[in-house]
Write a protein that holds these residues in place. Structure first.
Motif: not given
Length: 271
Positions: A11-14, A31-36, A41-48, A50-59
């Motif tokens: 989870d986010a704490r790892d 956040l690279e979100a296609y190889t794994s 979800g990325h929202k939990a990461l943002e909360e932990f 304290g930053r906005e995270i842009i989801v980076a897809d395969r393209e």
């Protein structure tokens, strides 16, 4: 600078302390979100974080890396990767592109399934080549990976099988159109992987040491609170539901160390 930051598996704490410091100090965080996929979800990461995270897809990761790299010329940018940052060639390619552009980078590593697979009790130094099992289609059923499994098996080595995921994959029909239509995300289960393996075994004209009654180990959501491990025959795994993704499959060697046998006993299915 470009930071490539491993997130671990649970989870986010790892994230490591160094990784978290980098994230908090960067101008942009992807956040690279296609190889794994992370189990949260990325929202939990943002909360932990304290930053906005842009989801980076395969393209973005494969074709649009200039957005990442150009932003790293004048400001610090972080690319977060589930597991360890250097577990996929996509990320190695990004580092090579950064070097070509004279952009400094720093890799902050973390746990990945490659070492966390030891949670099932099989000894890491007894693993052979890691393989990937892709989703089959009606017209495409590759099986070359099976020979690598057999190679490990005949040498007395375990095989870690990484199972296919499909995230933001365009449909075949849309590939020739201007507007792409994407398939629903799919994650291969240990059950599906074993069904494909059994079909390969049944289609082989020669006998193989690996059979439908050989021992396999299924792992789900490794590193998370809901981690699940099951050891049974390949045939039994076809009927076993380990729950939500991500799944991995291990084909153990034919002969196990006594400690491996003892540890696996706790995961044997009651049938």
């Amino acid at each position: 600078m470009l930071f490539l930051v491993g997130l671990g598996l649970g989870d986010a704490r790892d994230i490591t302390v160094r990784g978290l410091e980098a994230v908090k100090g960067c101008h942009k965080v992807y956040l690279e979100a296609y190889t794994s996929q992370l189990t949260v979800g990325h929202k939990a990461l943002e909360e932990f974080y304290g930053r906005e995270i842009i989801v980076a897809d395969r393209e973005l990761c494969e074709s649009g890396t200039d957005e990442l790299l150009n932003g790293s010329k004048d400001q610090d940018v972080a690319l977060l990767v589930v597991g360890d940052p250097l577990g996929a060639t996509t990320h190695t390619d990004i580092l090579l592109r950064a070097k070509q552009k004279n952009i400094p980078y720093k890799v902050i590593q973390n746990a990945s399934i490659i070492n966390a697979v030891g949670c099932c009790g099989l000894q890491l130094y007894s693993f052979g080549e890691t393989i990937s099992i892709p989703f089959w289609t009606d017209n495409w059923k590759p099986d070359s990976f099976f020979d690598k499994i057999l190679g490990n098996y005949t040498r007395g080595l375990h095989t870690l099988c990484l199972l296919d995921i499909k995230v933001k994959e365009p449909t075949e029909e849309s590939l020739t159109k201007k507007v792409k239509v994407y398939m629903e995300p799919r994650f291969m289960s240990t059950s599906q992987a074993c069904q494909q393996l059994i079909e390969i075994i049944q289609n082989r004209t020669e006998n193989t040491d690996l059979t439908v009654d050989s021992l396999v180990v299924g792992l789900a959501r490794v590193g998370a609170e809901t981690q699940k491990i099951a050891a049974c025959t390949m045939r039994q795994m076809c009927e076993t539901d380990l729950g939500p993704p991500l799944h991995s499959l291990v084909i153990p060697a034919r002969v196990l160390h006594p400690l491996e046998e003892e540890f696996l006993e706790q995961f044997k299915l009651d049938v």
